[in-house]
Motif scaffolding. Sequence first.
Motif, PDB file in Angstrom:
ATOM      1  N   PHE A 122     -54.533  10.187 -33.439  1.00 39.96           N
ATOM      2  CA  PHE A 122     -53.633  10.243 -32.282  1.00 39.96           C
ATOM      3  C   PHE A 122     -54.015  11.179 -31.192  1.00 39.96           C
ATOM      4  O   PHE A 122     -53.524  10.986 -30.112  1.00 39.96           O
ATOM      5  N   ARG A 123     -54.734  12.205 -31.546  1.00 31.89           N
ATOM      6  CA  ARG A 123     -55.203  13.143 -30.568  1.00 31.89           C
ATOM      7  C   ARG A 123     -56.024  12.329 -29.458  1.00 31.89           C
ATOM      8  O   ARG A 123     -56.100  12.879 -28.394  1.00 31.89           O
ATOM      9  N   PHE A 124     -56.683  11.607 -29.957  1.00 30.59           N
ATOM     10  CA  PHE A 124     -57.505  10.716 -29.054  1.00 30.59           C
ATOM     11  C   PHE A 124     -56.831   9.922 -27.798  1.00 30.59           C
ATOM     12  O   PHE A 124     -57.337   9.476 -26.731  1.00 30.59           O
ATOM     13  N   ILE A 125     -55.635   9.529 -28.310  1.00 27.80           N
ATOM     14  CA  ILE A 125     -54.735   8.806 -27.432  1.00 27.80           C
ATOM     15  C   ILE A 125     -54.371   9.383 -26.184  1.00 27.80           C
ATOM     16  O   ILE A 125     -54.155   8.651 -25.117  1.00 27.80           O
ATOM     17  N   ASN A 126     -54.405  10.768 -26.216  1.00 33.89           N
ATOM     18  CA  ASN A 126     -54.241  11.487 -25.120  1.00 33.89           C
ATOM     19  C   ASN A 126     -54.812  11.332 -23.834  1.00 33.89           C
ATOM     20  O   ASN A 126     -54.362  11.475 -22.899  1.00 33.89           O
ATOM     21  N   TYR A 127     -56.130  11.015 -24.074  1.00 33.86           N
ATOM     22  CA  TYR A 127     -56.928  10.516 -22.997  1.00 33.86           C
ATOM     23  C   TYR A 127     -56.627   9.283 -22.334  1.00 33.86           C
ATOM     24  O   TYR A 127     -56.719   8.967 -20.994  1.00 33.86           O
ATOM     25  N   LYS A 159     -59.158  23.412 -39.920  1.00 36.10           N
ATOM     26  CA  LYS A 159     -58.453  23.047 -38.734  1.00 36.10           C
ATOM     27  C   LYS A 159     -58.176  21.553 -38.668  1.00 36.10           C
ATOM     28  O   LYS A 159     -57.043  21.245 -38.378  1.00 36.10           O
ATOM     29  N   PHE A 160     -59.025  20.650 -39.173  1.00 36.14           N
ATOM     30  CA  PHE A 160     -58.997  19.144 -39.106  1.00 36.14           C
ATOM     31  C   PHE A 160     -57.995  18.900 -40.589  1.00 36.14           C
ATOM     32  O   PHE A 160     -57.560  17.666 -40.449  1.00 36.14           O
ATOM     33  N   HIS A 207     -62.505  20.750 -25.231  1.00 39.00           N
ATOM     34  CA  HIS A 207     -61.934  20.394 -26.510  1.00 39.00           C
ATOM     35  C   HIS A 207     -62.858  19.294 -27.115  1.00 39.00           C
ATOM     36  O   HIS A 207     -63.261  18.506 -26.658  1.00 39.00           O
ATOM     37  N   SER A 208     -62.983  19.287 -28.336  1.00 35.45           N
ATOM     38  CA  SER A 208     -63.957  18.728 -29.189  1.00 35.45           C
ATOM     39  C   SER A 208     -63.361  17.310 -29.397  1.00 35.45           C
ATOM     40  O   SER A 208     -64.445  16.463 -29.607  1.00 35.45           O
ATOM     41  N   SER A 209     -62.149  16.915 -29.216  1.00 33.15           N
ATOM     42  CA  SER A 209     -61.946  15.706 -29.266  1.00 33.15           C
ATOM     43  C   SER A 209     -62.501  14.783 -28.335  1.00 33.15           C
ATOM     44  O   SER A 209     -62.627  13.570 -28.275  1.00 33.15           O
ATOM     45  N   ILE A 218     -57.528   2.418 -30.636  1.00 33.19           N
ATOM     46  CA  ILE A 218     -57.474   3.869 -31.160  1.00 33.19           C
ATOM     47  C   ILE A 218     -56.282   3.925 -32.055  1.00 33.19           C
ATOM     48  O   ILE A 218     -56.273   4.931 -33.091  1.00 33.19           O
ATOM     49  N   GLY A 219     -55.258   3.695 -31.385  1.00 33.57           N
ATOM     50  CA  GLY A 219     -53.825   3.729 -31.903  1.00 33.57           C
ATOM     51  C   GLY A 219     -53.712   3.067 -33.520  1.00 33.57           C
ATOM     52  O   GLY A 219     -52.923   3.828 -34.311  1.00 33.57           O
ATOM     53  N   ALA A 220     -54.319   2.151 -33.487  1.00 37.71           N
ATOM     54  CA  ALA A 220     -54.292   1.417 -34.789  1.00 37.71           C
ATOM     55  C   ALA A 220     -55.173   2.009 -35.889  1.00 37.71           C
ATOM     56  O   ALA A 220     -54.587   1.947 -37.126  1.00 37.71           O
TER      57      ALA A 220
END
Length: 378
Positions: free
Chosen positions: A291-296, A231-232, A177-179, A280-282
């Motif tokens: 918000f996709r980055f928060i998944n990590y 996509k984005f 995943h590119s994220s 990241i959330g901010a």
Amino acid sequence: MIYFYTFFLLIFLCYNFDFSNKSGKDSAYWTVCLILILLAGFRYRVGGDTLNYMYTHELIPQFDISNIFPRINGVRAEQGWIMLTSLAKLIGPDFYWVQLIQAAIVNIAFFTFFKRYTKYYFSCVLFYYICAYFYFNFEILRESLAVSIFLLFSIKYLAEKKYLKYYLSIIVTMAFHSSAILLVIIPTLYNFVNKKNANFLVICTIIYVCGLFLNPLFNQLIIGLGLFSDKFGTYLDYNFTIFGKIMGYVLYVLLPLTVYHYAKKYESPSRYFLVIYALIGASTSLFSIFFRFINYFTPFLILNMALIFVELLLNSKSRTRIENSIIYVLFIVVFFNQRIFVTVDKNNNYKWYSYWFPYHSIFDPQIDPTREYIWRNN
């Protein structure tokens, strides 16, 4: 009903092993892992993104050593996912083989991560099931594989300051995943929050508020420069109400920093990742795709919430322990699952939970008309 049976089983095991410390803990733990793998692996057309992956699955050929990295029209996916799918077709042509492999990797990664970093790992699994299991196993199939590699390898290398191995693992992560490109800056962020005694609540609040004001200008700039693909670009269409913006601040900033505050009391070594989560959330107020980055970092939030949950209950009076645990679990259930009651199809008033409920397996392959309608029209 199978979801509720699993939920009550996890509560029972959580009480038996994290609070009562009975024997047979490890065997029960990995048995639960197997149950969650099979629950996700044997599902039939359950999950919104799952239906998309089932569609593209037909376009990906079986693995061929002479063409390891094929280019396939109509499939927008990284080569890691394409290779996994093509390899799965060597076992069998059906999509459930992909589901089983993906669910095995993801759940083994989460269970290993919990066991590696806390002694209250049954409580972690309970919170994982409530907060993230369905999303990671039924929806973001590619990104959850990237998260799994991050949990299994990258975090260990980061803690040991083996940065070359860390960045090599990130390259593998990006193949799914590119994220995962964000993970390149995590060592710098981690060292910053680990050494600085700053008021992160103030910093994150300023970032979030500034993002709200700059968001329209930022979106216009992105469109004008053509920086993102279609996509984005879909994320640019997100238009949150005042309530949505407040909930975003609570979920992505206040919650992780509150957990961080209490986790300091118990000297949790993983607490610094909660500050990264909040930073990241901010930034989601500026561009919602963040918000996709928060998944990590969701696993770190789950781990520390479980730690606080168990420590608070163990140190409370026995007569109030049950009441407190019920209140805490109910809060987590409602707070983290309020999204499933959001309407995804206004014409028919269909809710988000229609993607996951009802559950059907390959042994009872029924097609749910509501789920199919939402998938085709949204």
